[in-house]
Scaffold this motif. Structure first.
Motif, PDB file in Angstrom:
ATOM      1  N   LEU A 114       3.397   5.387 -13.773  1.00 18.86           N
ATOM      2  CA  LEU A 114       3.157   3.849 -15.380  1.00 18.86           C
ATOM      3  C   LEU A 114       1.727   4.709 -16.085  1.00 18.86           C
ATOM      4  O   LEU A 114       2.314   5.048 -17.290  1.00 18.86           O
ATOM      5  CB  LEU A 114       2.695   3.186 -14.865  1.00 18.86           C
ATOM      6  CG  LEU A 114       4.227   2.002 -14.249  1.00 18.86           C
ATOM      7  CD1 LEU A 114       3.487   0.640 -14.032  1.00 18.86           C
ATOM      8  CD2 LEU A 114       5.031   2.700 -15.434  1.00 18.86           C
ATOM      9  N   ILE A 115       1.061   5.609 -15.648  1.00 23.79           N
ATOM     10  CA  ILE A 115      -0.565   5.845 -16.480  1.00 23.79           C
ATOM     11  C   ILE A 115       0.511   7.074 -16.495  1.00 23.79           C
ATOM     12  O   ILE A 115       0.026   7.532 -18.532  1.00 23.79           O
ATOM     13  CB  ILE A 115      -1.512   5.833 -15.517  1.00 23.79           C
ATOM     14  CG1 ILE A 115      -1.997   4.729 -14.800  1.00 23.79           C
ATOM     15  CG2 ILE A 115      -2.943   6.960 -16.163  1.00 23.79           C
ATOM     16  CD1 ILE A 115      -2.595   3.735 -15.906  1.00 23.79           C
ATOM     17  N   TRP A 142       2.750   6.625 -19.904  1.00 26.66           N
ATOM     18  CA  TRP A 142       2.077   6.447 -21.342  1.00 26.66           C
ATOM     19  C   TRP A 142       0.856   7.206 -21.312  1.00 26.66           C
ATOM     20  O   TRP A 142       0.560   6.993 -22.516  1.00 26.66           O
ATOM     21  CB  TRP A 142       0.716   4.964 -20.349  1.00 26.66           C
ATOM     22  CG  TRP A 142      -0.308   4.659 -20.950  1.00 26.66           C
ATOM     23  CD1 TRP A 142       0.083   3.566 -22.580  1.00 26.66           C
ATOM     24  CD2 TRP A 142      -1.324   4.867 -21.786  1.00 26.66           C
ATOM     25  NE1 TRP A 142      -0.599   3.238 -23.164  1.00 26.66           N
ATOM     26  CE2 TRP A 142      -2.460   4.192 -23.022  1.00 26.66           C
ATOM     27  CE3 TRP A 142      -2.685   5.774 -21.329  1.00 26.66           C
ATOM     28  CZ2 TRP A 142      -3.140   4.255 -23.053  1.00 26.66           C
ATOM     29  CZ3 TRP A 142      -3.367   5.720 -21.810  1.00 26.66           C
ATOM     30  CH2 TRP A 142      -3.992   5.303 -23.053  1.00 26.66           C
ATOM     31  N   PHE A 166       2.805   1.427  -4.025  1.00 23.83           N
ATOM     32  CA  PHE A 166       1.660   0.405  -5.372  1.00 23.83           C
ATOM     33  C   PHE A 166       1.416   1.715  -6.082  1.00 23.83           C
ATOM     34  O   PHE A 166       1.178   2.443  -7.396  1.00 23.83           O
ATOM     35  CB  PHE A 166       0.976  -0.721  -5.000  1.00 23.83           C
ATOM     36  CG  PHE A 166       0.448  -0.973  -6.803  1.00 23.83           C
ATOM     37  CD1 PHE A 166       0.592  -1.556  -8.047  1.00 23.83           C
ATOM     38  CD2 PHE A 166      -1.034  -0.220  -6.745  1.00 23.83           C
ATOM     39  CE1 PHE A 166       0.307  -1.986  -8.760  1.00 23.83           C
ATOM     40  CE2 PHE A 166      -2.018  -0.778  -7.435  1.00 23.83           C
ATOM     41  CZ  PHE A 166      -1.186  -1.288  -8.679  1.00 23.83           C
ATOM     42  N   PRO A 167       0.811   2.503  -4.581  1.00 24.51           N
ATOM     43  CA  PRO A 167      -0.357   3.959  -5.715  1.00 24.51           C
ATOM     44  C   PRO A 167       0.697   4.580  -6.890  1.00 24.51           C
ATOM     45  O   PRO A 167      -0.237   5.173  -7.775  1.00 24.51           O
ATOM     46  CB  PRO A 167      -0.908   4.270  -4.150  1.00 24.51           C
ATOM     47  CG  PRO A 167      -0.743   3.353  -3.656  1.00 24.51           C
ATOM     48  CD  PRO A 167       0.249   2.389  -3.570  1.00 24.51           C
ATOM     49  N   THR A 168       2.012   4.615  -6.212  1.00 20.74           N
ATOM     50  CA  THR A 168       2.788   6.201  -6.365  1.00 20.74           C
ATOM     51  C   THR A 168       3.085   5.275  -7.719  1.00 20.74           C
ATOM     52  O   THR A 168       3.690   6.318  -9.160  1.00 20.74           O
ATOM     53  CB  THR A 168       4.222   6.397  -5.690  1.00 20.74           C
ATOM     54  OG1 THR A 168       3.817   7.154  -4.731  1.00 20.74           O
ATOM     55  CG2 THR A 168       4.527   6.949  -6.045  1.00 20.74           C
ATOM     56  N   LEU A 169       3.278   3.919  -7.783  1.00 21.79           N
ATOM     57  CA  LEU A 169       3.894   3.559  -8.940  1.00 21.79           C
ATOM     58  C   LEU A 169       3.540   3.456 -10.232  1.00 21.79           C
ATOM     59  O   LEU A 169       3.569   3.645 -11.300  1.00 21.79           O
ATOM     60  CB  LEU A 169       4.656   2.070  -9.291  1.00 21.79           C
ATOM     61  CG  LEU A 169       5.977   2.429  -8.532  1.00 21.79           C
ATOM     62  CD1 LEU A 169       6.566   0.598  -7.843  1.00 21.79           C
ATOM     63  CD2 LEU A 169       7.128   3.010  -8.640  1.00 21.79           C
ATOM     64  N   PHE A 170       1.782   2.827  -9.872  1.00 22.99           N
ATOM     65  CA  PHE A 170       0.608   3.329 -11.031  1.00 22.99           C
ATOM     66  C   PHE A 170       0.375   4.543 -11.443  1.00 22.99           C
ATOM     67  O   PHE A 170       0.336   4.986 -12.800  1.00 22.99           O
ATOM     68  CB  PHE A 170      -0.378   2.693  -9.998  1.00 22.99           C
ATOM     69  CG  PHE A 170      -1.754   2.503 -11.192  1.00 22.99           C
ATOM     70  CD1 PHE A 170      -1.773   1.127 -11.991  1.00 22.99           C
ATOM     71  CD2 PHE A 170      -2.826   3.712 -10.863  1.00 22.99           C
ATOM     72  CE1 PHE A 170      -3.112   1.160 -12.983  1.00 22.99           C
ATOM     73  CE2 PHE A 170      -4.253   3.404 -11.142  1.00 22.99           C
ATOM     74  CZ  PHE A 170      -4.137   2.297 -12.672  1.00 22.99           C
ATOM     75  N   PHE A 171       0.156   5.489 -11.184  1.00 26.31           N
ATOM     76  CA  PHE A 171      -0.437   6.793 -11.478  1.00 26.31           C
ATOM     77  C   PHE A 171       0.910   7.094 -12.055  1.00 26.31           C
ATOM     78  O   PHE A 171       0.841   7.759 -13.542  1.00 26.31           O
ATOM     79  CB  PHE A 171      -0.202   7.431 -10.217  1.00 26.31           C
ATOM     80  CG  PHE A 171      -1.513   7.703  -9.515  1.00 26.31           C
ATOM     81  CD1 PHE A 171      -2.239   8.313 -10.227  1.00 26.31           C
ATOM     82  CD2 PHE A 171      -1.772   7.322  -8.202  1.00 26.31           C
ATOM     83  CE1 PHE A 171      -3.877   8.693  -9.784  1.00 26.31           C
ATOM     84  CE2 PHE A 171      -3.008   7.306  -8.019  1.00 26.31           C
ATOM     85  CZ  PHE A 171      -3.886   7.767  -8.810  1.00 26.31           C
ATOM     86  N   SER A 227       0.929  -1.405  -0.224  1.00 24.59           N
ATOM     87  CA  SER A 227      -0.233   0.206   0.130  1.00 24.59           C
ATOM     88  C   SER A 227       0.577   1.048   0.315  1.00 24.59           C
ATOM     89  O   SER A 227       0.478   2.365  -0.152  1.00 24.59           O
ATOM     90  CB  SER A 227      -0.984   0.515   1.490  1.00 24.59           C
ATOM     91  OG  SER A 227      -0.671   0.359   2.720  1.00 24.59           O
ATOM     92  N   GLY A 251      -0.139  10.238  -6.443  1.00 20.44           N
ATOM     93  CA  GLY A 251       0.751   9.111  -6.176  1.00 20.44           C
ATOM     94  C   GLY A 251       0.695   9.043  -5.140  1.00 20.44           C
ATOM     95  O   GLY A 251       0.398   7.608  -4.075  1.00 20.44           O
ATOM     96  N   SER A 299      -0.879   7.528  -1.543  1.00 19.02           N
ATOM     97  CA  SER A 299       0.069   6.564  -1.270  1.00 19.02           C
ATOM     98  C   SER A 299       0.043   6.787   0.623  1.00 19.02           C
ATOM     99  O   SER A 299      -0.572   5.696   0.987  1.00 19.02           O
ATOM    100  CB  SER A 299       1.123   5.958  -1.104  1.00 19.02           C
ATOM    101  OG  SER A 299       2.057   5.618  -2.692  1.00 19.02           O
TER     102      SER A 299
END
Length: 85
Positions: free
Chosen positions: A26-27, A30, A19-24, A16, A49, A53
């Protein structure tokens, strides 16, 4: 068994927190590549992100503390108004 449950919470805490920081991010990368946005999109999504987090980490820590208290045994309740001796 209680120890394994608490170890599971440690893994959840790490997930927790990261993951949120990495996910945002990556988005954001992209979106930058797909639509040609500037570096501002990475900065904005990075801040979003990090804030996400922080919020999920705080929630996970509350749950972890509650689980640790339940695993620790009985807790003495404070004396109420009508329970004076």
């Amino acid at each position: 068994m209680k120890l394994l449950a608490l170890l599971m919470w440690v893994g959840q805490f790490g997930f927790s927190a990261i993951f949120p920081t990495l996910f945002f991010l990556l988005i954001a990368v992209w979106l930058q590549g797909k639509f040609g946005f500037g570096m501002w999109i990475v900065a904005a999504f990075g801040i979003l992100g990090i804030l996400t987090s922080i919020r999920t980490t705080r929630s996970c820590l509350r749950s972890l503390r509650k689980a640790a208290e339940e695993a620790g045994g009985k807790k003495e309740h404070p004396v109420g108004f009508n329970d004076h001796t």
